[in-house]
Design a protein around this motif. Structure first.
Motif, PDB file in Angstrom:
ATOM      1  N   LEU A  29       0.913   3.611  -4.191  1.00  0.00           N
ATOM      2  CA  LEU A  29       1.157   2.419  -5.016  1.00  0.00           C
ATOM      3  C   LEU A  29       1.028   1.154  -4.179  1.00  0.00           C
ATOM      4  O   LEU A  29       0.363   0.198  -4.574  1.00  0.00           O
ATOM      5  CB  LEU A  29       2.556   2.496  -5.647  1.00  0.00           C
ATOM      6  CG  LEU A  29       2.989   1.245  -6.420  1.00  0.00           C
ATOM      7  CD1 LEU A  29       2.169   1.088  -7.699  1.00  0.00           C
ATOM      8  CD2 LEU A  29       4.478   1.304  -6.758  1.00  0.00           C
ATOM      9  N   PHE A  30       1.669   1.162  -2.996  1.00  0.00           N
ATOM     10  CA  PHE A  30       1.688  -0.062  -2.191  1.00  0.00           C
ATOM     11  C   PHE A  30       0.404  -0.252  -1.396  1.00  0.00           C
ATOM     12  O   PHE A  30       0.082  -1.362  -1.004  1.00  0.00           O
ATOM     13  CB  PHE A  30       2.917  -0.075  -1.278  1.00  0.00           C
ATOM     14  CG  PHE A  30       4.208  -0.140  -2.050  1.00  0.00           C
ATOM     15  CD1 PHE A  30       4.356  -1.038  -3.111  1.00  0.00           C
ATOM     16  CD2 PHE A  30       5.279   0.678  -1.730  1.00  0.00           C
ATOM     17  CE1 PHE A  30       5.544  -1.103  -3.834  1.00  0.00           C
ATOM     18  CE2 PHE A  30       6.474   0.620  -2.443  1.00  0.00           C
ATOM     19  CZ  PHE A  30       6.601  -0.271  -3.500  1.00  0.00           C
ATOM     20  N   GLN A  31      -0.325   0.826  -1.152  1.00  0.00           N
ATOM     21  CA  GLN A  31      -1.584   0.660  -0.423  1.00  0.00           C
ATOM     22  C   GLN A  31      -2.756   0.357  -1.343  1.00  0.00           C
ATOM     23  O   GLN A  31      -3.690  -0.315  -0.950  1.00  0.00           O
ATOM     24  CB  GLN A  31      -1.842   1.867   0.473  1.00  0.00           C
ATOM     25  CG  GLN A  31      -1.130   1.646   1.808  1.00  0.00           C
ATOM     26  CD  GLN A  31      -1.131   2.843   2.716  1.00  0.00           C
ATOM     27  OE1 GLN A  31      -1.500   3.945   2.329  1.00  0.00           O
ATOM     28  NE2 GLN A  31      -0.688   2.638   3.951  1.00  0.00           N
ATOM     29  N   GLU A  32      -2.688   0.860  -2.556  1.00  0.00           N
ATOM     30  CA  GLU A  32      -3.860   0.707  -3.433  1.00  0.00           C
ATOM     31  C   GLU A  32      -3.686  -0.351  -4.521  1.00  0.00           C
ATOM     32  O   GLU A  32      -4.631  -0.627  -5.268  1.00  0.00           O
ATOM     33  CB  GLU A  32      -4.224   2.063  -4.042  1.00  0.00           C
ATOM     34  CG  GLU A  32      -4.698   3.032  -2.954  1.00  0.00           C
ATOM     35  CD  GLU A  32      -4.980   4.437  -3.458  1.00  0.00           C
ATOM     36  OE1 GLU A  32      -5.301   4.593  -4.652  1.00  0.00           O
ATOM     37  OE2 GLU A  32      -4.871   5.375  -2.649  1.00  0.00           O
ATOM     38  N   THR A  33      -2.485  -0.900  -4.635  1.00  0.00           N
ATOM     39  CA  THR A  33      -2.300  -1.972  -5.619  1.00  0.00           C
ATOM     40  C   THR A  33      -1.487  -3.097  -4.979  1.00  0.00           C
ATOM     41  O   THR A  33      -0.935  -2.941  -3.899  1.00  0.00           O
ATOM     42  CB  THR A  33      -1.530  -1.504  -6.883  1.00  0.00           C
ATOM     43  OG1 THR A  33      -0.124  -1.483  -6.586  1.00  0.00           O
ATOM     44  CG2 THR A  33      -1.963  -0.148  -7.364  1.00  0.00           C
ATOM     45  N   ASP A  34      -1.424  -4.221  -5.687  1.00  0.00           N
ATOM     46  CA  ASP A  34      -0.617  -5.353  -5.217  1.00  0.00           C
ATOM     47  C   ASP A  34       0.776  -5.355  -5.851  1.00  0.00           C
ATOM     48  O   ASP A  34       1.455  -6.386  -5.839  1.00  0.00           O
ATOM     49  CB  ASP A  34      -1.338  -6.665  -5.563  1.00  0.00           C
ATOM     50  CG  ASP A  34      -2.661  -6.778  -4.810  1.00  0.00           C
ATOM     51  OD1 ASP A  34      -2.696  -6.399  -3.633  1.00  0.00           O
ATOM     52  OD2 ASP A  34      -3.666  -7.237  -5.408  1.00  0.00           O
ATOM     53  N   ALA A  35       1.192  -4.233  -6.421  1.00  0.00           N
ATOM     54  CA  ALA A  35       2.537  -4.185  -7.021  1.00  0.00           C
ATOM     55  C   ALA A  35       3.568  -4.556  -5.957  1.00  0.00           C
ATOM     56  O   ALA A  35       3.435  -4.159  -4.797  1.00  0.00           O
ATOM     57  CB  ALA A  35       2.819  -2.785  -7.552  1.00  0.00           C
ATOM     58  N   THR A  36       4.577  -5.339  -6.360  1.00  0.00           N
ATOM     59  CA  THR A  36       5.582  -5.762  -5.382  1.00  0.00           C
ATOM     60  C   THR A  36       6.776  -4.818  -5.367  1.00  0.00           C
ATOM     61  O   THR A  36       7.621  -4.915  -4.493  1.00  0.00           O
ATOM     62  CB  THR A  36       6.087  -7.182  -5.661  1.00  0.00           C
ATOM     63  OG1 THR A  36       6.615  -7.190  -6.982  1.00  0.00           O
ATOM     64  CG2 THR A  36       4.973  -8.196  -5.571  1.00  0.00           C
ATOM     65  N   GLY A  37       6.807  -3.916  -6.352  1.00  0.00           N
ATOM     66  CA  GLY A  37       7.914  -2.976  -6.374  1.00  0.00           C
ATOM     67  C   GLY A  37       7.529  -1.694  -7.077  1.00  0.00           C
ATOM     68  O   GLY A  37       6.576  -1.662  -7.867  1.00  0.00           O
ATOM     69  N   GLY A  38       8.258  -0.642  -6.759  1.00  0.00           N
ATOM     70  CA  GLY A  38       8.068   0.631  -7.441  1.00  0.00           C
ATOM     71  C   GLY A  38       9.406   1.063  -8.014  1.00  0.00           C
ATOM     72  O   GLY A  38      10.433   0.999  -7.333  1.00  0.00           O
ATOM     73  N   LEU A  39       9.372   1.454  -9.289  1.00  0.00           N
ATOM     74  CA  LEU A  39      10.606   1.827  -9.967  1.00  0.00           C
ATOM     75  C   LEU A  39      10.572   3.299 -10.332  1.00  0.00           C
ATOM     76  O   LEU A  39       9.531   3.826 -10.723  1.00  0.00           O
ATOM     77  CB  LEU A  39      10.759   0.954 -11.218  1.00  0.00           C
ATOM     78  CG  LEU A  39      11.965   1.195 -12.114  1.00  0.00           C
ATOM     79  CD1 LEU A  39      12.491  -0.144 -12.636  1.00  0.00           C
ATOM     80  CD2 LEU A  39      11.613   2.088 -13.291  1.00  0.00           C
ATOM     81  N   ALA A  40      11.708   3.958 -10.180  1.00  0.00           N
ATOM     82  CA  ALA A  40      11.802   5.359 -10.596  1.00  0.00           C
ATOM     83  C   ALA A  40      13.237   5.674 -10.979  1.00  0.00           C
ATOM     84  O   ALA A  40      14.159   4.923 -10.642  1.00  0.00           O
ATOM     85  CB  ALA A  40      11.344   6.289  -9.476  1.00  0.00           C
ATOM     86  N   ALA A  41      13.416   6.764 -11.690  1.00  0.00           N
ATOM     87  CA  ALA A  41      14.753   7.125 -12.144  1.00  0.00           C
ATOM     88  C   ALA A  41      15.137   8.518 -11.673  1.00  0.00           C
ATOM     89  O   ALA A  41      15.912   8.674 -10.735  1.00  0.00           O
ATOM     90  CB  ALA A  41      14.831   7.016 -13.663  1.00  0.00           C
TER      91      ALA A  41
END
Lengths: 192, 250
Positions: free
Chosen positions: B213-225
């Motif tokens: 997620l962090f290497q292939e996109t510019d998302a600033t956060g990852g959410l999980a439950a």
């Protein structure tokens, strides 16, 4: 007793919660006499600079804050309002710090939101804090760096993350939302 | 450097934490305050509480829960689920939440985004969007993923930001509950389309999924439950792994 200045800016409660966790009693107030008599004063805030300054002026809290002699801590918008002026709402501010507040420019994501490190330059608030420690920021405007900058933040450009002058202290980040590091910074303020 | 955020999400039903698998079959995952406190100690960067009860009679319970959370934890948190009007926002912010998240209500009346941003600032407004890929097109769904809307995901993201959304929480329904990784393509397409932080959600099953997620996109956060709730992936382990991959992590 710590006075937390109440004005038209959100999330003041979280500052009181942080003080409660440290076992320190506080009162949220806009009464000038209570503010003047407090041992220390916290000037928090998330909101818009222009409307916040109008609110403070209507109640003459601008003068009250400027004339305080006890330790005062501005947080986030509080820091910006303690500067000379802000581009947000094109307003003059309290002028405690001569710095100007301007908006981040460029294509990067705005607001600067999340955990970022501080470059510690000295001062009392960051006592025991290392330049690798992260704190929580949320802001679209920033105070330029200057003689009173004791902590530098870096996002797009270097900016004042901490300002200190005489009895006035201010952080652009939210110590009350910055876990253990924030707690240490609040304790440093409470120990002044 | 600004750090990438690891964000556990707590789905709340009747005051308890639950986790749905593909938005159905709800399991009980415990006391929200206890869980939230554990996450903070483990190094979570932020928390999201989504109230999936969201019925009128339960709203007061939510405000009480928010107050208790605000007293207990010292990191930022977002509250969403069932927010219909600015009065709901005022109550939740007054109880101590840092941000609110809007979903169906924003689709129903996009102006609500502008109203909340006007009163509390954009930094306070998260627009949560549940998206699903149908015949190669990513569409926005509402009502917990039960109802398809006319909105194309990218168009809606742009619209929400133009109205004042300060952050987007993107959930891929195709990935949610699968533990096969985040939907990288749509996440990056949305990141490119807007200039506010994008949090990706749905599908996290391993530390490698966050790395991608962090290497292939510019998302600033990852959410999980669920992977956090059931301790399948402890946050400290995830964060030290990402640091070894040179991803900026607190």
């Amino acid at each position: 007793m710590i006075a937390i200045i109440k004005y038209n800016a959100g999330n003041i409660r979280s500052v009181q919660n942080a003080l409660d966790r440290l076992g320190v009693s506080s009162v949220i107030t806009d009464d000038p006499e209570t503010i003047k008599a407090a041992e220390k004063v916290i000037f928090p805030g998330v909101g818009e600079a222009g409307s916040a300054m109008s609110y403070l002026r209507e109640r003459e809290l601008d003068r009250v804050i400027r004339e305080l002699k006890q330790p005062v801590l501005g947080i986030c918008l509080g820091l910006q309002l303690m500067c000379a002026s802000s581009e947000e709402g094109s307003t003059s501010c309290l002028g405690i710090f001569p710095n100007k507040v301007v908006r981040f420019q460029g294509d990067a994501i705005i607001p600067h939101m999340g955990w970022n490190a501080l470059e510690v330059k000295g001062g009392s608030l960051l006592n025991g804090i290392r330049s690798t420690d992260d704190v929580y920021f949320v802001h679209s405007y920033y105070a330029e760096t200057g003689a009173f900058t004791t902590g530098i933040g870096n996002y797009i450009t270097p900016f004042s993350a901490v300002l200190e002058r005489d009895n006035f202290y201010a952080t652009q980040f939210h110590p009350e939302k910055s876990a253990g590091i924030g707690e240490r910074i609040l304790q440093n303020f409470l120990a002044l | 450097m600004l750090k990438k955020r690891i964000i556990p999400c707590l789905d709340i039903k009747d005051g308890r934490t639950v986790k749905g698998i593909n938005f159905v079959d709800i399991r009980d995952a415990g006391d929200p305050i206890e869980l939230a406190t554990r996450y903070v100690q483990e190094g979570a960067d932020e928390l999201v509480f989504l109230d999936i009860t969201a019925t009128v009679e339960k709203r007061e319970t939510l405000a009480e829960l928010v107050e208790n959370v605000a007293r207990a934890i010292d990191i930022p948190f977002t509250v969403g689920g069932g927010i219909q009007a600015i009065a709901d926002v005022r109550r939740i912010i007054a109880a101590g939440a840092d941000k609110i998240s809007l979903n169906s209500a924003a689709i129903k009346r996009p102006e609500l985004i502008r109203e909340i941003a006007g009163e509390f600032g954009s930094q306070c407004v998260v627009v949560a969007m549940d998206v699903k890929c149908i015949d190669g097109r990513w569409k926005v769904f509402v009502k917990g993923g039960r109802e398809e809307t006319e909105w194309d995901a990218i168009e809606w993201a742009k619209k929400a930001v133009s109205l004042g959304a300060g952050e987007l929480l993107l959930t891929s329904m195709n990935n949610d509950g699968t533990k096969k990784g985040f939907a990288l393509d749509i996440t990056q397409a949305i990141c490119k389309a807007v200039n506010v932080p994008v949090i990706a959600s749905g599908g996290a099953g391993s530390k490698e999924d966050f790395e991608k997620l962090f290497q292939e996109t510019d998302a600033t956060g990852g959410l999980a439950a669920s992977i956090f709730h059931y301790n399948e992936l402890p946050i400290p382990e995830l964060k030290s792994y990402l640091k070894t991959k040179n991803i900026p992590i607190r």
